[in-house]
Design an enzyme around this catalytic site. Structure first.
Site, PDB file in Angstrom:
ATOM      1  N   ARG A  99       0.820  -1.222   0.000  1.00 17.76           N
ATOM      2  CA  ARG A  99       0.000   0.000   0.000  1.00 17.76           C
ATOM      3  C   ARG A  99       0.850   1.267   0.000  1.00 17.76           C
ATOM      4  NH1 ARG A  99      -3.701  -2.318   4.109  1.00 17.76           N
ATOM      5  NH2 ARG A  99      -5.543  -2.928   2.943  1.00 17.76           N
ATOM      6  N   LYS A 138       4.342 -18.037  24.875  1.00 18.75           N
ATOM      7  CA  LYS A 138       5.127 -16.820  24.618  1.00 18.75           C
ATOM      8  C   LYS A 138       5.636 -16.283  25.953  1.00 18.75           C
ATOM      9  CE  LYS A 138       3.216 -15.409  20.261  1.00 18.75           C
ATOM     10  NZ  LYS A 138       4.318 -15.830  19.409  1.00 18.75           N
ATOM     11  N   ASP A 198      -2.908 -20.306  17.083  1.00 16.09           N
ATOM     12  CA  ASP A 198      -1.686 -19.787  16.464  1.00 16.09           C
ATOM     13  C   ASP A 198      -0.602 -20.859  16.321  1.00 16.09           C
ATOM     14  OD1 ASP A 198      -0.111 -17.533  15.490  1.00 16.09           O
ATOM     15  OD2 ASP A 198       1.056 -17.729  17.333  1.00 16.09           O
ATOM     16  N   HIS A 247       5.449 -22.942   8.283  1.00 14.62           N
ATOM     17  CA  HIS A 247       6.907 -22.837   8.104  1.00 14.62           C
ATOM     18  C   HIS A 247       7.671 -23.845   8.971  1.00 14.62           C
ATOM     19  CE1 HIS A 247       6.706 -20.234  11.660  1.00 14.62           C
ATOM     20  NE2 HIS A 247       8.014 -20.384  11.792  1.00 14.62           N
ATOM     21  N   PHE A 286      -5.328  -3.073  -1.572  1.00 12.45           N
ATOM     22  CA  PHE A 286      -5.860  -4.405  -1.868  1.00 12.45           C
ATOM     23  C   PHE A 286      -7.322  -4.389  -2.311  1.00 12.45           C
ATOM     24  CE2 PHE A 286      -2.619  -5.774   1.475  1.00 12.45           C
ATOM     25  CZ  PHE A 286      -1.620  -5.808   0.514  1.00 12.45           C
ATOM     26  N   LYS A 341      -0.311 -18.517   6.894  1.00 14.23           N
ATOM     27  CA  LYS A 341      -1.234 -18.790   7.970  1.00 14.23           C
ATOM     28  C   LYS A 341      -1.648 -17.489   8.661  1.00 14.23           C
ATOM     29  CE  LYS A 341       0.189 -20.332  12.017  1.00 14.23           C
ATOM     30  NZ  LYS A 341       0.726 -19.327  12.968  1.00 14.23           N
ATOM     31  N   HIS A 381       1.700 -25.707  13.702  1.00 14.73           N
ATOM     32  CA  HIS A 381       3.037 -26.243  13.949  1.00 14.73           C
ATOM     33  C   HIS A 381       3.056 -27.480  14.854  1.00 14.73           C
ATOM     34  CE1 HIS A 381       3.718 -22.478  12.111  1.00 14.73           C
ATOM     35  NE2 HIS A 381       3.824 -21.740  13.197  1.00 14.73           N
TER      36      HIS A 381
HETATM   37  C1  BG6 Z   1       4.131 -18.227  13.749  1.00 17.36           C
HETATM   38  C2  BG6 Z   1       3.231 -17.708  14.827  1.00 17.36           C
HETATM   39  O1  BG6 Z   1       3.454 -19.098  12.901  1.00 17.36           O
HETATM   40  O2  BG6 Z   1       5.227 -18.915  14.360  1.00 17.36           O
HETATM   41  C3  BG6 Z   1       3.991 -16.810  15.767  1.00 17.36           C
HETATM   42  O3  BG6 Z   1       2.162 -16.990  14.240  1.00 17.36           O
HETATM   43  C4  BG6 Z   1       5.214 -17.499  16.319  1.00 17.36           C
HETATM   44  O4  BG6 Z   1       3.166 -16.358  16.831  1.00 17.36           O
HETATM   45  C5  BG6 Z   1       6.025 -18.105  15.187  1.00 17.36           C
HETATM   46  O5  BG6 Z   1       5.976 -16.552  17.000  1.00 17.36           O
HETATM   47  C6  BG6 Z   1       7.132 -18.968  15.732  1.00 17.36           C
HETATM   48  O6  BG6 Z   1       7.988 -19.323  14.696  1.00 17.36           O
HETATM   49  P1  BG6 Z   1       9.512 -19.653  14.974  1.00 17.36           P
HETATM   50  O7  BG6 Z   1      10.019 -20.143  13.657  1.00 17.36           O
HETATM   51  O8  BG6 Z   1      10.150 -18.395  15.418  1.00 17.36           O
HETATM   52  O9  BG6 Z   1       9.501 -20.700  16.032  1.00 17.36           O
END
Ligand code: BG6
Length: 489
Positions: A45, A335, A232, A175, A82, A145, A237
């Site tokens: 943007r 966290k 999250d 990821h 967008f 995500k 993950h």
């Molecule tokens: C993301 C989450 O998918 O993964 C985040 O949205 C999180 O909240 C992150 O901090 C953690 O990824 P990594 O690779 O730093 O463990």
């Protein structure tokens, strides 16, 4: 090194946090492998021209200094709101003017707020930017995500996207699947009879899967407060790590074979009343992490003052199939904790003690720890004789460290995954049915009246999480070595 085909990467959300922290650094690392003609169209943007975006934004990302100026030459900037249709017409015009070798091979990466996904997708197809059946070349779409907020919204999103794209064109990012030592779980299990033969309830006592962070929600409070640790981290993950650790052996490494095996596990994960009672949720309050004072979660920008969103979750899951009958899987994420690390720790069942059975120091369980981050490696604990005492053993470890062996840790997850999209390999991307099943689990486990335990930032999280295991006469392992997380010694 793989040969990456020439293509155009159209990156929506190019001025956002993810682009700055992960995507441009990953693309920069891939620079040497990218085809010389490959171009990146950064869509955002903010008001930049190509030169301004390169000099003000890209160079301010966290990049290694080497080769930045030649990397920048690949990048063009396209300003677009967008929700304004005209910008898409201009984007398509820009794409049509590109070199024919990259013009028709398109990767559209959606790294925007998820609310924008469906509108952007609609405009992509309407304007011919990315379509279901391109006349020439290929069009692929990468979706960041979160893929939905719950089962219903994920289904809606998928319905809309799949009207416009084939499943084979959609790359849903998780990821963690791009992390070298998540992938190594498969290699470790299936190529080593030492582990493969023992990989079941007959020999495994329990498995711990942990992804702990020292980071707070930082600037992401607005998103995080509507999400929480279960949505999250668990939905994506943690469940993916669990599925890879426990799936049946695939017949081949083909994407659908592997994803089919993971799906079978996701379907077998418990979500009954007993499981719901074995969940501990927490929220951080002010504390000190690595010498820095952090505020209460509810005082973070973007977070509701009376928020009940969980920033920590620990649970005990079971898998209802023959292989895993009776084995507890302890998952944990949070966290603002004391340590930042992710690992999978498998504890094998002890055998009946016949020899070296000193009452004070019995042989200990064999433990296998797969270190995912920040260190990458594998540690195996076994018993050897105490040199000082013939009748007593000591628990000792054998350790493989990726960094010690190869000098540096492996490719960043995003670097690996972006390369996979270019070559059209979907193995490390989640298929819709996996995402759907994961949301079913999370929706079932999210019980609105679950107690939220407050914990001080910079600690190991709520004491109730420790109790989850001690009540079952077990301990969490942690902090990157096979030792009891809560023990003070
Ligand atoms: C993301 C989450 O998918 O993964 C985040 O949205 C999180 O909240 C992150 O901090 C953690 O990824 P990594 O690779 O730093 O463990």
């Amino acid at each position: 090194m793989r040969t990456l085909p020439p293509c155009t990467i159209i990156l929506f959300g190019a001025t956002g946090d993810l682009a700055r922290k992960k995507l441009f650094p990953a693309l920069h690392k891939l620079h040497g492998e990218l085809h010389e003609k490959t171009r990146i169209i950064a869509v955002g943007r903010r008001d930049y021209d190509d030169a301004g975006f390169r000099s003000e934004f890209v160079t301010a990302c966290d990049l290694d200094k080497k080769g930045v100026s030649s990397f920048c030459k690949r990048i063009l900037y396209h300003r677009l709101d967008f929700d304004e249709k005209e910008g898409y017409v201009a984007l398509q015009r820009k794409l049509n003017n590109l070199d024919p070798e990259i013009r028709d091979r398109r990767i559209v990466y959606l790294a925007t707020a998820p609310e924008a996904f469906t509108f952007i997708a609609e405009q992509l197809t309407k304007n011919g930017i990315a379509v279901k059946n391109p006349k020439h070349g290929w069009h692929r779409i990468v979706i960041e995500k979160p893929f939905g907020h719950d089962l219903t919204s994920a289904r809606n999103l998928n319905k809309r996207l799949s009207k416009r794209f084939h499943e084979r064109q959609m790359y849903r990012i998780d990821h963690y699947l791009g992390k070298e030592f998540v992938q190594n779980i498969m290699a470790l299990r299936f190529t080593n009879p030492l582990f493969n033969r023992l990989w079941s309830h007959e020999h495994i006592d329990n498995v711990q899967i942990v992804a702990n962070e020292t980071a707070t929600v930082g600037t992401r409070g607005g998103y995080y407060d509507t999400s929480g640790a279960l949505r999250d981290m668990l939905q994506s993950h943690l469940l993916q790590m669990l599925a890879i650790t426990t799936m049946e052996e695939p017949r081949s490494l083909s994407p659908d074979e592997i994803r089919g095996k993971k799906l079978a596990i996701l379907k077998a994960i418990s979500r009954d009343a007993k499981t719901k009672k074995s969940i501990v949720l927490g929220q951080y309050r002010a504390g000190v992490i690595n010498g820095i004072m952090v505020p209460d979660y509810t005082a973070e920008p973007g977070v509701a003052k009376r928020s009940r969103t969980e920033t920590f979750a620990a649970m005990r899951l079971t898998i209802k199939n023959k292989r895993w009958s009776g084995v507890p899987f302890y998952l944990r994420t949070g966290k603002a904790l004391m340590h930042h690390y992710a690992e999978v720790v498998v504890t094998f069942k002890p055998q009946e003690c016949k020899l070296f059975c000193d009452i004070a120091r019995r042989p200990q369980e064999n433990i296998l720890a797969v270190r995912i981050q920040p260190d990458q490696g594998v540690e195996l604990r076994f018993n050897l004789k105490d040199p000082e005492n013939e009748h007593v053993t000591l628990p000792l470890s054998m350790e493989y460290s990726r960094a010690a062996e190869f000098g540096e840790n492996s490719k960043e997850a995003y670097e690996r995954l972006l390369g996979d999209v270019m070559v059209g390999d979907q193995t490390l991307f989640t298929r819709w049915d996996e995402v759907e099943e994961s949301w079913k689990i999370v929706d079932a486990l999210r019980v609105s009246n679950t107690k939220i335990h407050l914990y001080d930032a910079g600690t190991h999280g709520p004491d109730a999480a420790r109790k989850l295991l001690t009540d079952e006469k077990r301990e969490w392992f942690g902090n990157r070595s096979i030792q009891c997380l809560h023990c003070t010694k």
